[in-house]
Design a protein around this motif. Structure first.
Motif, PDB file in Angstrom:
ATOM      1  N   GLY A  16      15.881 -16.678   9.410  1.00  0.00           N
ATOM      2  CA  GLY A  16      16.023 -15.735  10.506  1.00  0.00           C
ATOM      3  C   GLY A  16      15.170 -16.096  11.694  1.00  0.00           C
ATOM      4  O   GLY A  16      13.973 -16.288  11.580  1.00  0.00           O
ATOM      5  N   GLY A  17      15.780 -16.226  12.868  1.00  0.00           N
ATOM      6  CA  GLY A  17      15.039 -16.386  14.101  1.00  0.00           C
ATOM      7  C   GLY A  17      14.588 -17.777  14.437  1.00  0.00           C
ATOM      8  O   GLY A  17      13.952 -17.979  15.473  1.00  0.00           O
ATOM      9  N   ALA A  18      14.866 -18.762  13.607  1.00  0.00           N
ATOM     10  CA  ALA A  18      14.445 -20.120  13.928  1.00  0.00           C
ATOM     11  C   ALA A  18      15.288 -20.667  15.071  1.00  0.00           C
ATOM     12  O   ALA A  18      16.512 -20.534  15.065  1.00  0.00           O
ATOM     13  CB  ALA A  18      14.578 -21.022  12.705  1.00  0.00           C
ATOM     14  N   GLY A  75      20.694 -18.630  23.667  1.00  0.00           N
ATOM     15  CA  GLY A  75      19.842 -18.782  22.488  1.00  0.00           C
ATOM     16  C   GLY A  75      18.776 -19.845  22.691  1.00  0.00           C
ATOM     17  O   GLY A  75      18.794 -20.621  23.654  1.00  0.00           O
ATOM     18  N   GLU A  76      17.837 -19.885  21.748  1.00  0.00           N
ATOM     19  CA  GLU A  76      16.724 -20.826  21.834  1.00  0.00           C
ATOM     20  C   GLU A  76      17.039 -22.066  21.007  1.00  0.00           C
ATOM     21  O   GLU A  76      17.596 -21.977  19.917  1.00  0.00           O
ATOM     22  CB  GLU A  76      15.446 -20.157  21.329  1.00  0.00           C
ATOM     23  N   PRO A 102      22.536 -22.635  29.931  1.00  0.00           N
ATOM     24  CA  PRO A 102      22.040 -21.259  29.814  1.00  0.00           C
ATOM     25  C   PRO A 102      21.060 -21.073  28.659  1.00  0.00           C
ATOM     26  O   PRO A 102      20.359 -20.074  28.597  1.00  0.00           O
ATOM     27  CB  PRO A 102      23.314 -20.454  29.567  1.00  0.00           C
ATOM     28  N   ALA A 103      21.004 -22.027  27.748  1.00  0.00           N
ATOM     29  CA  ALA A 103      20.140 -21.901  26.577  1.00  0.00           C
ATOM     30  C   ALA A 103      18.676 -22.032  26.972  1.00  0.00           C
ATOM     31  O   ALA A 103      18.328 -22.669  27.970  1.00  0.00           O
ATOM     32  CB  ALA A 103      20.507 -22.954  25.540  1.00  0.00           C
ATOM     33  N   ARG A 252      12.788 -17.320  29.317  1.00  0.00           N
ATOM     34  CA  ARG A 252      14.134 -16.794  29.435  1.00  0.00           C
ATOM     35  C   ARG A 252      14.553 -16.857  30.906  1.00  0.00           C
ATOM     36  O   ARG A 252      13.861 -16.351  31.778  1.00  0.00           O
ATOM     37  CB  ARG A 252      14.209 -15.343  28.940  1.00  0.00           C
ATOM     38  N   ARG A 253      15.697 -17.503  31.174  1.00  0.00           N
ATOM     39  CA  ARG A 253      16.131 -17.650  32.543  1.00  0.00           C
ATOM     40  C   ARG A 253      16.665 -16.331  33.100  1.00  0.00           C
ATOM     41  O   ARG A 253      17.358 -15.598  32.407  1.00  0.00           O
ATOM     42  CB  ARG A 253      17.214 -18.736  32.638  1.00  0.00           C
ATOM     43  N   ALA A 254      16.331 -16.076  34.342  1.00  0.00           N
ATOM     44  CA  ALA A 254      16.804 -14.876  34.993  1.00  0.00           C
ATOM     45  C   ALA A 254      18.310 -14.972  35.230  1.00  0.00           C
ATOM     46  O   ALA A 254      18.829 -16.028  35.560  1.00  0.00           O
ATOM     47  CB  ALA A 254      16.084 -14.671  36.322  1.00  0.00           C
ATOM     48  N   VAL A 255      18.984 -13.850  35.068  1.00  0.00           N
ATOM     49  CA  VAL A 255      20.437 -13.790  35.280  1.00  0.00           C
ATOM     50  C   VAL A 255      20.702 -12.982  36.534  1.00  0.00           C
ATOM     51  O   VAL A 255      20.233 -11.836  36.662  1.00  0.00           O
ATOM     52  CB  VAL A 255      21.158 -13.163  34.069  1.00  0.00           C
TER      53      VAL A 255
END
Length: 258
Positions: A16-18, A75-76, A102-103, A252-255
């Motif tokens: 989870g979360g990796a 996602g990361e 976008p990632a 996190r990139r701004a949208v």
């Protein structure tokens, strides 16, 4: 089989979360290359069940890296170049593709130099017929792709030094393109110096034109490319863990709102 132990981050084994692991291959017109890379990724998945593992190419093969990253949304991901040294692809192409996606991405170091690569090179030479006790006139040409970037050459030199220490014989870097000496030039020079047994160690990640041409220049034995050697899968995960442990977390990139 030679085994080098590396330490990893146990927390990244959790399902989870990796962050996703995106393996960035160069791409090749030789169909054997894509089959090899896919088989290598299967080894990675077997070592780290539950970790999302994706493939992206810089050119020539699908999926291309931008398409893979687009599929991850915001996602990361950690991008690990399936490349053996620093150079234009590592310094420019991969970071620029990552920045345009976008990632939320971070780019890990290339695979080389590292002792795990020497494990694979050593094992492949043994499989090709390298003797356990090399004769005094034996020498190895480390056949690499080549780059005009001097840091790439420095990385290959370090790998050659590590392999030389492992084999206890001289190891001379040579190249398939972009710089000198070429593999045939290195073979001729070593033969002229009295080395009767000149082996070529294939320092390529997968089969392809460069690997085939370099192997053809070997007057004695030539090893296979690094391919799906178990050390390669472990090294991909090591670079992934290393980047998570030491790299800066992606922002996190701004949208833009309508």
């Amino acid at each position: 089989m030679t085994v080098t132990t590396v330490t990893g981050s146990p927390s990244t084994a959790a399902t989870g979360g990796a962050p996703a692991l995106v393996v960035v291959a160069h791409g090749s017109r030789d169909p054997r290359a894509l089959r090899t890379v896919r088989a290598l990724l299967d080894r990675v998945r077997a070592l780290r069940p539950g970790l999302p593992v994706h493939l992206g190419h810089i050119e020539l093969n699908a999926p291309l890296l931008p398409d893979t990253l687009t599929g991850l949304g915001d996602g990361e991901a950690v991008l690990v170049p399936l490349l053996l040294s620093r150079g234009h692809h590592v310094k420019r192409d991969v970071p620029e593709m990552a920045a345009a996606s976008p990632a939320r991405t971070r780019v890990a170091a290339p695979l080389g130099p590292h002792p795990l690569l020497v494990d694979a090179l050593h094992d492949n030479l043994l499989e090709a017929g390298w003797p356990l006790h090399a004769p005094r006139d034996a020498v190895v040409v480390l056949a690499a792709a080549g780059s005009r970037d001097p840091e790439s050459g420095n990385d290959t030199d370090r790998t050659a030094a590590l392999l030389s220490a492992r084999l206890d014989v001289p190891v001379v870097p040579a190249y398939a393109s972009a710089t000198s000496p070429t593999v045939p030039e290195a073979v001729r020079a070593l033969t002229a110096r009295g080395h009767r047994r000149v082996a070529v160690a294939s320092y390529f990640t997968a089969p392809g034109r460069f690997a085939t041409e370099c192997a053809a220049a070997a007057p004695w034995i030539a090893s296979a490319p690094l391919g799906t050697h178990p050390a390669m899968a472990r090294l991909l995960l090591h670079r992934y863990d290393e980047e998570l442990r030491t790299g800066r977390a992606p922002e996190r990139r701004a949208v833009a709102l309508p």
